[in-house]
Design an enzyme around this catalytic site. Structure first.
Site, PDB file in Angstrom:
ATOM      1  N   ASP A   1       0.832  -1.200   0.000  1.00  0.00           N
ATOM      2  CA  ASP A   1       0.000   0.000   0.000  1.00  0.00           C
ATOM      3  C   ASP A   1       0.875   1.261   0.000  1.00  0.00           C
ATOM      4  O   ASP A   1       1.863   1.342   0.734  1.00  0.00           O
ATOM      5  CB  ASP A   1      -0.855  -0.031   1.285  1.00  0.00           C
ATOM      6  CG  ASP A   1      -1.938   1.019   1.304  1.00  0.00           C
ATOM      7  OD1 ASP A   1      -2.808   0.976   0.431  1.00  0.00           O
ATOM      8  OD2 ASP A   1      -1.920   1.879   2.216  1.00  0.00           O
TER       9      ASP A   1
ATOM     10  N   GLU B   1      14.295 -15.504   0.798  1.00  0.00           N
ATOM     11  CA  GLU B   1      14.537 -16.577   1.779  1.00  0.00           C
ATOM     12  C   GLU B   1      13.467 -17.659   1.666  1.00  0.00           C
ATOM     13  O   GLU B   1      13.663 -18.785   2.089  1.00  0.00           O
ATOM     14  CB  GLU B   1      14.478 -16.019   3.219  1.00  0.00           C
ATOM     15  CG  GLU B   1      15.562 -15.031   3.560  1.00  0.00           C
ATOM     16  CD  GLU B   1      15.226 -14.280   4.858  1.00  0.00           C
ATOM     17  OE1 GLU B   1      14.318 -14.714   5.618  1.00  0.00           O
ATOM     18  OE2 GLU B   1      15.859 -13.235   5.101  1.00  0.00           O
TER      19      GLU B   1
HETATM   20  C1  GLC Z   1      -4.242   2.942  -0.629  1.00  0.00           C
HETATM   21  C2  GLC Z   1      -5.498   2.130  -0.541  1.00  0.00           C
HETATM   22  C3  GLC Z   1      -6.609   3.039  -0.143  1.00  0.00           C
HETATM   23  C4  GLC Z   1      -6.281   3.649   1.202  1.00  0.00           C
HETATM   24  C5  GLC Z   1      -4.950   4.364   1.157  1.00  0.00           C
HETATM   25  C6  GLC Z   1      -4.442   4.695   2.519  1.00  0.00           C
HETATM   26  O1  GLC Z   1      -4.302   3.830  -1.648  1.00  0.00           O
HETATM   27  O2  GLC Z   1      -5.725   1.496  -1.761  1.00  0.00           O
HETATM   28  O3  GLC Z   1      -7.834   2.369  -0.097  1.00  0.00           O
HETATM   29  O4  GLC Z   1      -7.281   4.560   1.571  1.00  0.00           O
HETATM   30  O5  GLC Z   1      -3.958   3.557   0.571  1.00  0.00           O
HETATM   31  O6  GLC Z   1      -3.990   3.539   3.169  1.00  0.00           O
END
Ligand code: GLC
Length: 599
Positions: free
Chosen positions: A226, A298
Site C-alpha cells: 500500500d 529466503e
Molecule cells: C491505498 C489504498 C486506499 C487507502 C490508502 C491509505 O491507496 O488502496 O484504499 O485509503 O492507501 O492507506
C-alpha cells in the site's frame, strides 16, 4: 452505418514471448477481494474471512490464478482496514487467525495463490506504538517511530509545513500534552487516524521485515504494498504548494493530445498521476524494496511484491520493479486511459517497453476499490479517464454502453502479455453504485472534504438474485445498501447464460490460459481505421473497435471470442460492432491485402 473491412497489412513487434524460468506472477490473473464486501458468513452485514473461504470455488471456477485480499488485520476501520492496529492478527469483524489459515489452506487446495495487503506507510492511531508515542515526551524513542515535529509560529501553533492530506485538509494534527497544553504535531498523509511511520528509523524497518516473515511463515504467496511511493519523505519536509490527491485527481490528459504521440516516446503516452512532491516517490524508498526482496527470497523465488505506486511517468514506476526490488507494480496509466484506440495503443506500448527495460512483467488493471468501476467509467461522456466518484446529483452513466465498452476493454486487457488484475464484481459486469445517498456513504475522505468518497465501488456483491441482500448475508444485512438493480447482476442469474458477463469472463480466462497469452509477445497490426486497435499475441489476433460504427472483418480471420455478438450478414460477411473487441485466429497465412508478419 458500417465501415468496409479495414486493410490489415503488417505487424510491428513490440515485445517477444517471455522465455526462461516463468514464475506464476509473470502471467497470473489476480482477483482482488475486498473482504468487507465479498461475502458475510455471520449475518452482521460485513463480509468476513469464512465468507470468502466458503466462496473460493467461485474464483477457481472463474479461472483466475490468485486472489489479493485487501486488509483484514486488527483495525478500528477508520479507513476500512487500511488503518492497521495489529499487523499480526485478524480483526474480529473479519474472523480470527485460524480463519486466515483456513482461507489460505483452502485457496491452496484449489490451486489459488494468495496475496495479502501490507500497509507500511502508516499505522492506525490505535496501534500500541502510536498510543505510546502520544504518552511519551518529544524526542523520545517512542515518538521517533512516527513523524512528530514542533509547530511553526511563536507558540508552535502553525503546522510544521503546508502539506495537505490526500483525503483533504491539513496533513498535520496537533497533539495535546498530558497537562492539557498543546503539544507537537504529527504527520498523516491520509486520515488523521493514520499517522505516518518514520522509515528513517531502523526499528520500523526491522518490524516490517518481521511482519513479512510472519505472513510468509503462514504460507502467503505475496504482498500488495500500500502507498509504496510514500514511505520516505524528502529531507527537511519542505513546503509544497501542490495538493496530493492520489485518487480523485488521477487523470489522464485529453485523449486527443495523447493520441498525437503514439510513438511510445517518453512523454506522450504518459498519464499524469499527480504525485510529484516531497512526500512521494523519493529515491530512498527503493532501498526498502531491495531489503524486502531479500526477505522474500529466503522463502523461494515464487514469492512476490506488487507496488501500489501512483507515480508517473512510467519509467519512474519501472524503478519499483527492477530485478532486485518488487516483482510487479500496478499499471494505473492503463487504468486511467480513455476508450480510444490511439491512447490505448500508446499506453500499452509504452508500458511494455518500459517494463522490458528492467525485465519485469507488465501488469494490467481496470478497476479496484479506490476508483469508479470501469463499467461505469466507460459509460460516462469522458469514456474512461475520469476516476472521480460519481454521486446521485452528477450526470449518470449510460449503463448499457458502459458495460459494453467494459467487456471490450477487459477482452483487450486479457489478451495482453503479463499479469492482469480483476476487482470483485467486474466479472458480473457490476456498475458503480452512483446513487448511494449521502447519508450512507462512509469513506473517511468525505468527512475531510475529499469529495464523494469511494463507497460506490465497495457495495457488497450480489450472489443470488432472489435472496436477502442478494445472498451477501443470510440476514439480509449489508453495510452499504445494494441498489435494487444489483439483482440483475447476481451470479446465479448469470451462470450458464452464454450471453452473460460472467460466462464471458470465464471463456476469456480459459482461452487466455489455453493460448498462453500471459507469457506471449505483443505485435501491433496495422489496421487502416482510426478507431480500431489491432494486435497479435502469438497466433491470436485481437481487434478492438473503440468507435461506434461496426466494421467489416477482413477475410482470413476466424472469430474465437468477442465481447459482444458479431453480426453476420447474408452474404457471409462478418461485422465487428462498435465498442467491441474480438479475439480471432488466422485461417490462412494472410489477412486482408498483405501477409502478416514482421516488415
Ligand atoms: C491505498 C489504498 C486506499 C487507502 C490508502 C491509505 O491507496 O488502496 O484504499 O485509503 O492507501 O492507506
Amino acid at each position: 452505418m458500417s465501415a468496409t473491412a479495414p486493410a490489415i497489412c503488417t505487424t510491428h513487434p513490440v515485445s517477444v514471448p517471455r522465455t526462461g524460468t516463468l514464475q506464476w506472477w509473470h502471467t497470473a490473473v489476480i482477483y482482488q477481494v475486498y473482504p468487507r464486501s465479498f461475502a458475510d458468513s455471520n449475518g452482521d452485514g460485513l463480509g468476513d474471512l469464512p465468507g470468502i473461504t466458503a466462496r473460493l470455488s467461485h474464483l477457481s471456477r472463474l479461472g483466475v490464478d490468485a486472489l489479493w485480499l485487501s486488509p483484514f488485520y486488527t483495525s478500528p476501520q477508520a479507513d476500512h482496514g487500511y488503518d492497521v492496529a495489529d499487523y499480526r492478527d485478524v480483526d474480529p469483524i473479519f474472523g480470527t487467525l485460524a480463519d486466515a489459515d483456513a482461507l489460505l489452506e483452502r485457496a491452496h487446495q484449489l490451486g489459488l495463490r494468495v496475496v495479502v495487503d501490507l500497509v507500511p506507510n502508516h499505522t492506525s492511531d490505535a496501534h500500541v506504538w502510536f498510543q505510546q508515542a502520544l504518552a511519551a515526551a518529544p524526542g523520545s524513542p517512542e515518538r521517533e517511530r512516527y513523524m512528530f515535529r514542533d509547530g511553526r509560529g511563536e507558540a508552535g501553533e502553525l503546522p510544521p509545513n503546508n502539506w495537505e492530506s490526500v483525503f483533504g485538509g491539513p496533513a498535520w494534527t496537533r497533539t495535546t500534552n498530558a497537562d492539557g497544553t498543546p503539544g507537537q504535531w504529527y504527520l498523516h498523509i491520509f486520515d488523521v487516524r493514520q499517522p505516518d511511520l518514520n522509515w528513517a528509523n531502523e526499528e520500523i524497518r526491522q518490524e516490517f521485515r518481521d511482519v513479512l516473515r510472519f505472513w510468509l511463515d503462514r504460507g502467503v504467496d505475496g504482498f500488495r504494498v500500500d502507498v509504496a511511493h510514500g514511505m520516505v519523505k524528502e529531507e527537511g519536509l519542505p513546503d509544497w504548494a501542490g495538493h496530493s490527491a492520489m485518487i480523485s485527481e488521477a487523470e489522464s490528459g485529453e485523449h486527443d493530445e495523447v493520441a498525437e504521440s503514439d510513438d511510445g516516446g517518453d512523454d506522450g503516452a504518459d498519464v499524469d498521476l499527480g504525485n510529484a512532491g516531497p512526500m512521494w516517490n523519493q529515491p530512498g524508498v527503493h532501498e526498502i524494496y531491495r531489503d524486502w526482496h531479500a526477505v522474500l527470497a529466503e522463502y523461494g523465488a515464487d514469492k512476490m511484491l506488487v507496488a501500489e505506486a501512483w507515480v508517473s511517468p512510467l519509467p519512474e514506476l519501472a524503478k519499483y520493479v527492477r530485478p532486485d526490488e518488487m516483482q510487479q507494480a500496478f499499471n494505473f496509466a492503463f487504468l486511467a486511459s480513455h476508450w480510444h484506440a490511439d491512447e490505448l495503443r500508446s499506453v500499452i506500448e509504452h508500458s511494455v517497453q518500459v517494463n522490458d527495460t528492467v525485465g519485469a512483467p507488465t501488469t494490467w488493471v481496470l478497476s479496484n476499490h479506490d476508483v469508479v468501476r470501469h463499467a461505469t467509467r466507460f459509460g460516462l461522456p469522458s469514456a474512461g479517464g475520469n476516476v472521480e466518484p460519481v454521486g446521485p446529483d452528477d450526470l449518470q452513466p449510460d449503463v448499457e454502453l458502459g458495460l459494453r465498452r467494459a467487456r471490450a476493454a477487459t477482452l483487450l486487457m486479457l489478451a495482453l502479455p503479463g499479469s492482469a488484475y480483476l476487482y470483485q464484481g467486474e466479472e458480473l459486469g457490476l456498475p458503480e453504485a452512483t446513487r448511494l445517498p449521502f447519508d450512507v456513504r462512509q469513506d473517511p475522505t468525505i468527512a475531510r472534504g475529499g469529495g464523494l468518497g469511494r463507497d460506490g465501488c465497495r457495495v457488497p456483491l450480489p450472489w443470488e438474485a432472489d435472496a436477502p441482500s442478494f445472498g451477501f448475508s443470510a440476514t439480509g444485512e449489508s453495510w452499504l445498501p445494494q441498489p435494487q438493480e444489483y439483482g440483475r447482476y447476481a451470479l446465479d442469474a448469470q451462470k450458464g447464460d452464454p450471453a452473460s458477463t460472467y460466462e464471458f469472463y470465464r471463456r476469456a480466462l480459459r482461452m487466455r490460459r489455453d493460448y498462453a497469452l500471459g507469457s506471449g509477445g505483443l505485435a501491433w497490426i496495422d489496421v487502416d481505421h482510426p478507431d480500431v486497435l489491432g494486435l497479435a499475441n502469438g497466433e491470436l489476433v485481437v481487434l478492438a473497435n473503440t468507435g461506434s460504427e461496426q466494421i467489416r472483418l477482413p477475410e482470413g480471420l476466424e472469430p474465437l471470442l468477442s465481447s459482444i455478438q458479431l453480426d453476420q450478414h447474408g452474404d457471409g460477411a462478418i461485422f465487428l460492432p462498435g465498442d467491441a473487441t474480438l479475439w480471432a485466429l488466422r485461417t490462412r497465412g494472410e489477412v486482408g491485402r498483405k501477409p502478416f508478419g514482421p516488415d
